[in-house]
Scaffold this motif. Structure first.
Motif, PDB file in Angstrom:
ATOM      1  N   ALA A  52       0.820  -1.215   0.000  1.00  0.00           N
ATOM      2  CA  ALA A  52       0.000   0.000   0.000  1.00  0.00           C
ATOM      3  C   ALA A  52       0.852   1.263   0.000  1.00  0.00           C
ATOM      4  CB  ALA A  52      -0.926   0.000   1.216  1.00  0.00           C
ATOM      5  N   HIS A  74      -4.564   6.357  -4.283  1.00  0.00           N
ATOM      6  CA  HIS A  74      -5.941   5.854  -4.409  1.00  0.00           C
ATOM      7  C   HIS A  74      -6.035   4.733  -5.430  1.00  0.00           C
ATOM      8  CE1 HIS A  74      -6.707   7.729  -8.342  1.00  0.00           C
ATOM      9  NE2 HIS A  74      -6.081   8.797  -7.890  1.00  0.00           N
ATOM     10  N   GLY A  77      -6.341   0.690  -3.267  1.00  0.00           N
ATOM     11  CA  GLY A  77      -7.278   0.851  -2.157  1.00  0.00           C
ATOM     12  C   GLY A  77      -6.979  -0.137  -1.046  1.00  0.00           C
ATOM     13  N   MET A  78      -7.110   0.319   0.196  1.00  0.00           N
ATOM     14  CA  MET A  78      -6.743  -0.507   1.349  1.00  0.00           C
ATOM     15  C   MET A  78      -7.925  -0.641   2.293  1.00  0.00           C
ATOM     16  SD  MET A  78      -4.022  -1.916   3.011  1.00  0.00           S
ATOM     17  CE  MET A  78      -3.532  -2.338   4.682  1.00  0.00           C
ATOM     18  N   VAL A  79      -8.234  -1.871   2.677  1.00  0.00           N
ATOM     19  CA  VAL A  79      -9.225  -2.132   3.728  1.00  0.00           C
ATOM     20  C   VAL A  79      -8.429  -2.571   4.953  1.00  0.00           C
ATOM     21  CG1 VAL A  79     -11.259  -3.422   4.437  1.00  0.00           C
ATOM     22  CG2 VAL A  79     -10.900  -2.897   2.024  1.00  0.00           C
ATOM     23  N   ARG A 147     -15.898   1.976   1.959  1.00  0.00           N
ATOM     24  CA  ARG A 147     -15.045   3.115   1.600  1.00  0.00           C
ATOM     25  C   ARG A 147     -14.006   2.721   0.548  1.00  0.00           C
ATOM     26  NH1 ARG A 147     -11.558   5.331   6.440  1.00  0.00           N
ATOM     27  NH2 ARG A 147     -10.816   3.176   6.250  1.00  0.00           N
ATOM     28  N   ALA A 148     -13.355   1.583   0.757  1.00  0.00           N
ATOM     29  CA  ALA A 148     -12.328   1.130  -0.189  1.00  0.00           C
ATOM     30  C   ALA A 148     -12.944   0.798  -1.544  1.00  0.00           C
ATOM     31  CB  ALA A 148     -11.599  -0.077   0.373  1.00  0.00           C
ATOM     32  N   PRO A 153     -10.594   1.316  -6.794  1.00  0.00           N
ATOM     33  CA  PRO A 153      -9.148   1.279  -7.040  1.00  0.00           C
ATOM     34  C   PRO A 153      -8.787   0.229  -8.090  1.00  0.00           C
ATOM     35  CG  PRO A 153      -9.666   0.074  -5.049  1.00  0.00           C
ATOM     36  CD  PRO A 153     -10.953   0.701  -5.506  1.00  0.00           C
ATOM     37  N   LEU A 156      -6.998  -3.761  -5.095  1.00  0.00           N
ATOM     38  CA  LEU A 156      -7.681  -3.781  -3.808  1.00  0.00           C
ATOM     39  C   LEU A 156      -6.863  -4.615  -2.827  1.00  0.00           C
ATOM     40  CD1 LEU A 156     -10.206  -2.973  -2.194  1.00  0.00           C
ATOM     41  CD2 LEU A 156     -11.298  -5.083  -2.993  1.00  0.00           C
ATOM     42  N   MET A 158      -6.565  -5.994   1.038  1.00  0.00           N
ATOM     43  CA  MET A 158      -7.467  -6.248   2.175  1.00  0.00           C
ATOM     44  C   MET A 158      -6.731  -6.976   3.298  1.00  0.00           C
ATOM     45  SD  MET A 158     -10.748  -7.475  -0.119  1.00  0.00           S
ATOM     46  CE  MET A 158      -9.704  -8.376  -1.277  1.00  0.00           C
TER      47      MET A 158
END
Length: 286
Positions: A52, A74, A77-79, A147-148, A153, A156, A158
């Motif tokens: 990330a 962006h 994207g990070m969860v 949100r992610a 993105p 992704l 996670m």
């Protein structure tokens, strides 16, 4: 799409300095869904933070489309495992904040419709205007997932995003994440402790061997046809064989790691200070 090349990561200073990740090499192909499985504390979160751009390696490099990663973006994207919501913003505003940054050309109505669609996807329409403090842990995690996903993105990432959820909500979000992934085949990396979750969602499962000095194990290709239905997997011989192979590998590496740590502890000399004889002790304090 994403590469980790000869990565070494250390934590601590001086004598407390220890190597968390050792010589990590990983390629994520465009459109591929990869799951990293392993024991708690093995360095899985450190690995995903490197991808990330939230932390940097001590040795080696992290590449996105061939370019060195120097910070978050962006496009990746990070969860997060711990939600990472802004406590003074509502559910809607937490999601809208990211959407506004990614899609500055959209007007207010377009952003609102987009955000509300993702809030509804995670079954939080009733909590649209609530603050994070008013939500349960599972609800906060759902906001983080929405949100992610709402930022759409290219990659992704996670970090155990569904671990805090109840079984029914977890199953629904697994389906939603797979549905979104299947629509445009974004590159996805899932960190999980759950082998079954990895088999359900991923194209390839890679164990992270226990630390310290954690390394990546061999990749296990998941050749099961999509869409995969959880209730049907249990009756498939290929699923049972793959699941047993992965679990057996994790158990073997876990046992080997414990043996190595025990040997290392036995090699360490105790921190012993000499005791002065009584006569010498008396002379020292005259």
């Amino acid at each position: 799409m994403l590469q980790l090349k000869n990565i070494h990561k250390y934590y601590g200073e001086g004598r407390q300095r220890s190597e968390v990740l050792h010589n990590i090499n990983l390629d994520l192909n465009e459109g591929e869904f990869v799951a990293i499985v392993g024991y708690s504390g093995s360095g899985k979160t450190t690995l995903v933070k490197l991808l990330a751009g939230l932390i940097t390696p001590d040795q080696g490099e992290v590449l996105y489309k061939g370019q060195r990663i120097n910070g978050p973006s962006h496009e990746r994207g990070m969860v997060f495992q711990n939600y990472s919501l802004l406590p003074w913003l509502s559910v809607f505003k937490n999601i809208d904040l990211g959407v506004a940054q990614v899609f500055p050309q959209w007007n207010k109505k377009q952003r609102e419709e987009h955000v509300l669609r993702y809030i509804d996807m995670v079954n939080l329409s009733h909590a649209t205007h609530k603050l994070p403090a008013e939500l349960s842990g599972g609800m906060r995690q759902r906001v983080a997932v929405a949100r992610a996903l709402a930022m759409e993105p290219e990659v992704l990432l996670m970090d155990e995003p569904l671990s805090a959820l109840d079984a029914l909500t977890r199953a629904k979000l697994q389906e939603e994440i797979l549905k979104i992934w299947n629509e445009n085949r974004r590159t996805a990396l899932l960190i999980t402790n759950d082998v079954d979750e990895g088999i359900l969602m991923a194209d390839r499962i890679i164990p992270l061997n226990p630390g310290p000095r954690a390394t990546l194990g061999p990749g296990f290709k998941v050749d099961l046809e999509r869409p995969r239905i959880k209730t049907q997997l249990n009756h498939m011989p290929e699923y049972k064989r793959l699941r047993n192979d992965i679990i057996e590998y994790l158990l073997d590496t876990g046992a080997e790691s414990k043996r190595n740590q025990k040997v290392e502890q036995e090699r360490r000399l105790p921190d012993v200070q000499p005791i002065l004889p009584k006569s010498a002790f008396s002379l020292a304090f005259r």
